[in-house]
Design a protein around this motif. Structure first.
Motif, PDB file in Angstrom:
ATOM      1  N   GLY A 181      -0.542  -4.777   3.353  1.00 13.84           N
ATOM      2  CA  GLY A 181       0.738  -4.088   3.370  1.00 13.84           C
ATOM      3  C   GLY A 181       1.406  -4.149   2.008  1.00 13.84           C
ATOM      4  O   GLY A 181       0.872  -4.738   1.055  1.00 13.84           O
ATOM      5  N   ALA A 182       2.563  -3.539   1.908  1.00 15.83           N
ATOM      6  CA  ALA A 182       3.252  -3.416   0.619  1.00 15.83           C
ATOM      7  C   ALA A 182       3.610  -4.769   0.018  1.00 15.83           C
ATOM      8  O   ALA A 182       3.425  -5.003  -1.181  1.00 15.83           O
ATOM      9  CB  ALA A 182       4.507  -2.568   0.788  1.00 15.83           C
ATOM     10  N   LYS A 183       4.131  -5.684   0.854  1.00 22.61           N
ATOM     11  CA  LYS A 183       4.527  -7.001   0.346  1.00 22.61           C
ATOM     12  C   LYS A 183       3.315  -7.768  -0.193  1.00 22.61           C
ATOM     13  O   LYS A 183       3.351  -8.342  -1.284  1.00 22.61           O
ATOM     14  CB  LYS A 183       5.205  -7.798   1.450  1.00 22.61           C
ATOM     15  CG  LYS A 183       5.705  -9.174   1.017  1.00 22.61           C
ATOM     16  CD  LYS A 183       6.523  -9.811   2.125  1.00 22.61           C
ATOM     17  CE  LYS A 183       7.102 -11.144   1.668  1.00 22.61           C
ATOM     18  NZ  LYS A 183       6.287 -12.275   1.974  1.00 22.61           N
ATOM     19  N   GLY A 184       2.221  -7.757   0.578  1.00 17.47           N
ATOM     20  CA  GLY A 184       1.012  -8.440   0.141  1.00 17.47           C
ATOM     21  C   GLY A 184       0.445  -7.838  -1.130  1.00 17.47           C
ATOM     22  O   GLY A 184      -0.062  -8.553  -2.006  1.00 17.47           O
ATOM     23  N   ALA A 185       0.534  -6.502  -1.258  1.00 19.08           N
ATOM     24  CA  ALA A 185       0.034  -5.837  -2.461  1.00 19.08           C
ATOM     25  C   ALA A 185       0.819  -6.278  -3.699  1.00 19.08           C
ATOM     26  O   ALA A 185       0.237  -6.514  -4.769  1.00 19.08           O
ATOM     27  CB  ALA A 185       0.111  -4.325  -2.291  1.00 19.08           C
ATOM     28  N   ARG A 186       2.140  -6.404  -3.546  1.00 15.51           N
ATOM     29  CA  ARG A 186       2.960  -6.869  -4.681  1.00 15.51           C
ATOM     30  C   ARG A 186       2.605  -8.305  -5.057  1.00 15.51           C
ATOM     31  O   ARG A 186       2.525  -8.643  -6.248  1.00 15.51           O
ATOM     32  CB  ARG A 186       4.445  -6.758  -4.327  1.00 15.51           C
ATOM     33  CG  ARG A 186       4.973  -5.332  -4.235  1.00 15.51           C
ATOM     34  CD  ARG A 186       6.497  -5.307  -4.189  1.00 15.51           C
ATOM     35  NE  ARG A 186       7.025  -5.987  -3.020  1.00 15.51           N
ATOM     36  CZ  ARG A 186       7.248  -5.400  -1.849  1.00 15.51           C
ATOM     37  NH1 ARG A 186       6.978  -4.116  -1.700  1.00 15.51           N
ATOM     38  NH2 ARG A 186       7.747  -6.087  -0.831  1.00 15.51           N
ATOM     39  N   GLU A 187       2.406  -9.134  -4.056  1.00 17.75           N
ATOM     40  CA  GLU A 187       2.051 -10.534  -4.317  1.00 17.75           C
ATOM     41  C   GLU A 187       0.686 -10.629  -5.004  1.00 17.75           C
ATOM     42  O   GLU A 187       0.496 -11.426  -5.928  1.00 17.75           O
ATOM     43  CB  GLU A 187       2.040 -11.318  -3.011  1.00 17.75           C
ATOM     44  CG  GLU A 187       3.424 -11.497  -2.393  1.00 17.75           C
ATOM     45  CD  GLU A 187       3.375 -12.096  -1.003  1.00 17.75           C
ATOM     46  OE1 GLU A 187       2.277 -12.149  -0.418  1.00 17.75           O
ATOM     47  OE2 GLU A 187       4.451 -12.516  -0.497  1.00 17.75           O
ATOM     48  N   ASP A 208      -3.200   6.902   2.808  1.00 15.70           N
ATOM     49  CA  ASP A 208      -2.357   7.228   1.655  1.00 15.70           C
ATOM     50  C   ASP A 208      -3.024   6.815   0.343  1.00 15.70           C
ATOM     51  O   ASP A 208      -2.350   6.552  -0.655  1.00 15.70           O
ATOM     52  CB  ASP A 208      -0.975   6.588   1.783  1.00 15.70           C
ATOM     53  CG  ASP A 208      -1.035   5.067   1.957  1.00 15.70           C
ATOM     54  OD1 ASP A 208      -2.149   4.545   2.167  1.00 15.70           O
ATOM     55  OD2 ASP A 208       0.015   4.415   1.876  1.00 15.70           O
ATOM     56  N   GLY A 209      -4.350   6.774   0.350  1.00 13.40           N
ATOM     57  CA  GLY A 209      -5.094   6.454  -0.856  1.00 13.40           C
ATOM     58  C   GLY A 209      -5.354   7.691  -1.702  1.00 13.40           C
ATOM     59  O   GLY A 209      -4.610   8.671  -1.651  1.00 13.40           O
ATOM     60  N   ILE A 210      -6.426   7.640  -2.478  1.00 11.10           N
ATOM     61  CA  ILE A 210      -6.814   8.784  -3.299  1.00 11.10           C
ATOM     62  C   ILE A 210      -8.140   9.338  -2.774  1.00 11.10           C
ATOM     63  O   ILE A 210      -8.934   8.606  -2.176  1.00 11.10           O
ATOM     64  CB  ILE A 210      -6.937   8.418  -4.791  1.00 11.10           C
ATOM     65  CG1 ILE A 210      -7.999   7.322  -5.003  1.00 11.10           C
ATOM     66  CG2 ILE A 210      -5.597   7.978  -5.341  1.00 11.10           C
ATOM     67  CD1 ILE A 210      -8.276   7.041  -6.472  1.00 11.10           C
ATOM     68  N   GLU A 211      -8.364  10.607  -2.997  1.00  7.65           N
ATOM     69  CA  GLU A 211      -9.555  11.262  -2.476  1.00  7.65           C
ATOM     70  C   GLU A 211     -10.693  11.216  -3.499  1.00  7.65           C
ATOM     71  O   GLU A 211     -10.585  11.770  -4.584  1.00  7.65           O
ATOM     72  CB  GLU A 211      -9.247  12.710  -2.108  1.00  7.65           C
ATOM     73  CG  GLU A 211     -10.416  13.424  -1.437  1.00  7.65           C
ATOM     74  CD  GLU A 211     -10.081  14.863  -1.069  1.00  7.65           C
ATOM     75  OE1 GLU A 211      -9.453  15.063  -0.007  1.00  7.65           O
ATOM     76  OE2 GLU A 211     -10.435  15.763  -1.863  1.00  7.65           O
ATOM     77  N   VAL A 212     -11.760  10.505  -3.139  1.00  5.32           N
ATOM     78  CA  VAL A 212     -12.978  10.510  -3.932  1.00  5.32           C
ATOM     79  C   VAL A 212     -14.155  10.669  -2.973  1.00  5.32           C
ATOM     80  O   VAL A 212     -14.011  10.529  -1.757  1.00  5.32           O
ATOM     81  CB  VAL A 212     -13.141   9.219  -4.778  1.00  5.32           C
ATOM     82  CG1 VAL A 212     -12.100   9.160  -5.877  1.00  5.32           C
ATOM     83  CG2 VAL A 212     -13.052   7.983  -3.917  1.00  5.32           C
ATOM     84  N   ALA A 222      -8.782   3.417  -0.944  1.00  5.27           N
ATOM     85  CA  ALA A 222      -7.738   2.550  -1.492  1.00  5.27           C
ATOM     86  C   ALA A 222      -7.859   2.475  -3.016  1.00  5.27           C
ATOM     87  O   ALA A 222      -8.931   2.145  -3.531  1.00  5.27           O
ATOM     88  CB  ALA A 222      -7.841   1.157  -0.876  1.00  5.27           C
ATOM     89  N   PRO A 223      -6.781   2.740  -3.748  1.00  2.00           N
ATOM     90  CA  PRO A 223      -6.851   2.733  -5.212  1.00  2.00           C
ATOM     91  C   PRO A 223      -6.416   1.427  -5.854  1.00  2.00           C
ATOM     92  O   PRO A 223      -6.469   1.293  -7.070  1.00  2.00           O
ATOM     93  CB  PRO A 223      -5.858   3.837  -5.588  1.00  2.00           C
ATOM     94  CG  PRO A 223      -4.801   3.725  -4.528  1.00  2.00           C
ATOM     95  CD  PRO A 223      -5.506   3.278  -3.257  1.00  2.00           C
TER      96      PRO A 223
END
Length: 307
Positions: A181-187, A208-212, A222-223
């Motif tokens: 999640g967002a909090k874990g990503a920041r940490e 909500d990632g990027i398309e490859v 996931a980017p």
């Protein structure tokens, strides 16, 4: 009986069942636990509705396979998943470079040892291949323990059991676990910025990632790992776990990836994410039954008719 009391009772019942199962798997020993759990899952798993997703994924990714080959792969997927569960209580006790039977080996350990000498931020990238639970403790034994992301089990009692097993496998070496999640990503970003090592499994869909491309088809990816690598210019070391037999595993560590550096951040991010997906695809094609084909990896409209 209130809903809260009922919910607590159900969680306790689930935990008792899970605890009893863990005790049985522990009592069986590593090889037998792997064989029993693998056999049960191989028998039951293909009959479950979620297996339709695996069959559709194989049609999308490897259309050259015939129905019998797809059936064998799906059976192997469930067997590998069962073995992974059966081996979980025994990972802490597995020894490196045993001549036969349970144990593990590390191919490419020199890349880990080089990073241990250098120090600084490192990103490890892998997927749900073989027994992926062996990656953190196996890599840690070569001087490069890493933090990772973690999705807690719905039942906190069962979650505690899993956490204790993983801590034991790490020799009770404290390493951060970041909530998804967002909090874990920041940490995690802060941790890497300060020289920390982080491992990520990046083979699942992120809306909500990027398309490859993945197996030649657009796939939302996931980017975060690629973005961190480009931001801090830290090594990205790919690796995966190959199953050699019951509770016998090989960790394959590959050289660090060459990070793109065109000056165009968006282009470099896309190129690195594609590079990682290509590496995952190469590993999966070598042994398709070793990958977890049970989640919808491609756009949802591709699953409407088949699964």
């Amino acid at each position: 009986m209130s809903s809260k009391v009922l919910s607590t009772a159900l969680m306790q019942a689930e935990a008792l069942l899970a605890g009893g199962l863990l005790k049985c798997l522990t009592w069986l020993g590593p090889s037998a636990a792997s064989n029993v759990a693998g056999g049960i899952c191989r028998f039951i798993g293909p009959k479950l509705p979620v297996s339709r997703v695996a069959y559709r994924n194989l049609e999308l990714a490897m259309p050259e396979l015939n129905p019998q080959q797809r059936r064998q792969i799906v059976q192997g997927v469930w067997e590998n998943l069962g073995r992974t569960v059966g081996e979980l209580p025994h990972i802490a006790a597995l020894q490196e470079n045993t001549p036969r039977g349970p144990g593990f080996e590390v191919q490419g350990a020199e890349y880990l040892e080089e990073q241990a000498r250098k120090g600084g931020s490192v990103l490890f990238v892998s997927g749900h291949i073989g027994n992926w639970e062996m990656l953190p403790p196996g890599v840690a034994r070569h001087g490069t323990p890493f933090a990772s992301f973690y999705r807690a089990a719905g039942n906190p009692l069962i979650d505690g059991m899993i956490r204790r097993l993983r801590d034991k496998a790490m020799g009770n070496t404290p390493v951060p676990l970041f909530a998804k999640g967002a909090k874990g990503a920041r940490e995690a970003l802060s941790y890497v910025s300060k020289g920390g090592r982080l491992g990520m499994l990046v083979d699942q869909k992120m809306n909500d990632g990027i398309e490859v491309l993945f197996f030649g088809r657009p796939a939302m990816t996931a980017p975060a790992l690629a973005a961190m690598a480009l931001r801090y210019r830290c090594p990205v070391i790919p690796g995966y776990v190959e199953r050699l037999g019951p509770a016998r595993l090989r960790i394959v560590v590959e050289p660090p990836l060459d990070l793109p550096d065109t000056g165009d951040r968006k282009q470099d991010l896309h190129a690195l994410a594609q590079m990682i997906n290509d590496r995952l695809e190469t590993w999966i094609r070598r042994k398709p039954e070793s990958w977890l084909w049970l989640h919808r990896r491609w756009p949802k409209e591709l699953y409407k008719r088949k699964a």
